[in-house]
Design a protein around this motif. Structure first.
Motif: not given
Length: 405
Positions: A72-73, A114-117, A184-187, A404-405
């Motif tokens: 869920d990163a 959630r992890p941030l990569v 879960s998402a890429f920005v 954070t959510r």
């Protein structure tokens, strides 16, 4: 200084400077690009991020959630390679801004749920092996790994050979469904490739869509001969046919509203001033929001080229190297980003991005930072330090909401 993407960019401003073209030339797995990869790893290590390099050569720098489970990163990042003679922002701005955003979040005392990569994707430009966004296409299973291993650059070096030279195992390239399932998402933040924000008087925009675009290789074979001894009527000159290809592309793109057609690379063989060419290779780039319009332009240019080749006694082969349909970024993610950045306009782009490739498999979104010149893929590409700083804060604000959510 932490949180300062401009300062990070200044650290790499000497890498890959091109004295002939101006700007920067940083093809994938070249000495300059490898130096940039080492710089990124060092910056990630400095921040205590956990670095790994996957089988496709993507560098992942992890800021883990407390439970250290990499599921869920949220991912961010961009690319480090460049076109020949490009600017210092196309790609590296997204990498530097992602690292700076991590600094900002930590200074705020944020603890990710959630992890941030932060990811650095290889061969986004396709300037060495001809396929744009090659790293993300491999990751998403959109290109055949064996075909990629056999791709050759202008010097005849295969992708497999170049990958080995960079310390990678080309046998490991290919789709990685498990890795994508963990994101879960890429920005992606990117310098704007156009002057929409300058005209609007804004520093940052959200991406709406990427228009359809593709690349085609045109090979024209004729008969090499002596420029002085061969009568004009006896020639089979592929350069004559190539000239018609250039003319036809411009003519057919001009009559389609907002279409873009470009031939930016031509190779004449053997290339002597007093030699009638034996062959010509052209690389054609065509873009439009409507995919059928792109296909139609290519068909019309191919037909014109074939007619010219028949008249000149030459042969033609047109090969599609890559194609990306129009990409509409994830509405749900864009709404969340817009809630954080309510004043940011939404702009479409004619440039391709790794986020556009990943949009087919995970929710993706993009931020654009103002480019006052509107120029890109050239040393004239620019961004004011104050706009870069606004972009970092905008990216940090978006990432904070997501992790954070």
């Amino acid at each position: 200084m932490s949180g300062d993407a401009s300062a990070l960019l200044a650290q790499i401003a000497h890498i890959g400077v091109d004295p002939e073209r101006g700007g920067y030339t940083r093809p994938v797995f070249s000495a300059p690009e490898l130096e940039l990869r080492a710089w990124f790893i060092a910056q990630a290590d400095h921040r205590g991020l956990d670095v790994e390099i996957d089988g496709n050569g993507v560098i992942w720098a992890w800021w883990d959630a407390p439970d250290a489970r990499r599921v869920d990163a949220i991912a961010t990042g961009s690319h480090l390679d460049s076109v020949p003679g490009g600017g210092n922002l196309d790609g590296p701005l997204g990498i530097a801004s992602a690292l700076a955003a991590v600094d900002v979040l930590r200074e705020r005392g944020i603890r990710p749920v959630r992890p941030l990569v932060v990811a650095a994707f290889p061969e986004e430009e396709g300037s060495r092996f001809g396929i744009a966004c090659l790293g993300t296409r491999l990751l998403a299973g959109l290109v055949d790994p064996q075909r990629v291993r056999e791709l050759r650059d202008d010097k005849g070096v295969t992708f497999a050979e170049a990958a080995r030279g960079a310390g990678l195992d080309p046998a490991l390239i290919g789709p990685d469904a498990a890795r994508l399932a963990a994101i879960s998402a890429f920005v992606e933040l990117h310098v704007e490739q156009g002057r929409g924000l300058e005209d609007l008087g804004q520093s940052v925009a959200l991406a709406g869509a990427i228009i359809a675009h593709g690349r085609w290789h045109v090979r024209i074979d004729g008969r090499g001969d002596h420029a002085g001894a061969t009568r004009m009527a006896d020639r089979q000159d592929p350069v004559v046919v190539a000239a018609e290809t250039v003319r036809a592309l411009r003519a057919h793109a001009l009559v389609v509203d907002d279409a873009r057609g470009t031939i930016g690379r031509i190779k004449v063989t053997p290339g002597g001033t007093n030699v009638i060419a034996a062959s010509v290779d052209l690389w054609m780039d065509v873009r439009h929001r409507d995919e059928p319009a792109v296909r139609r332009i290519v068909e019309e240019v191919t037909a014109a080229t074939e007619r010219s080749a028949a008249a000149e006694g030459c042969t033609v082969k047109v090969t599609e190297q890559s194609f990306s349909p129009t990409v509409a970024f994830d509405n749900g993610l864009r709404e969340r980003m817009h809630a954080v950045l309510p004043d940011a306009p939404v702009l479409d782009t004619g440039a391709g991005h790794d986020a556009g490739v990943l949009a087919g498999v995970i929710p993706t979104g993009m931020l654009f930072v103002r480019n006052p010149t509107g120029a890109s893929h050239t040393p004239a590409e620019a961004a004011r330090p104050e706009d870069v700083a606004v972009g970092v804060i905008a990216l940090a604000d978006v990432l904070e909401t997501l992790i954070t959510r």
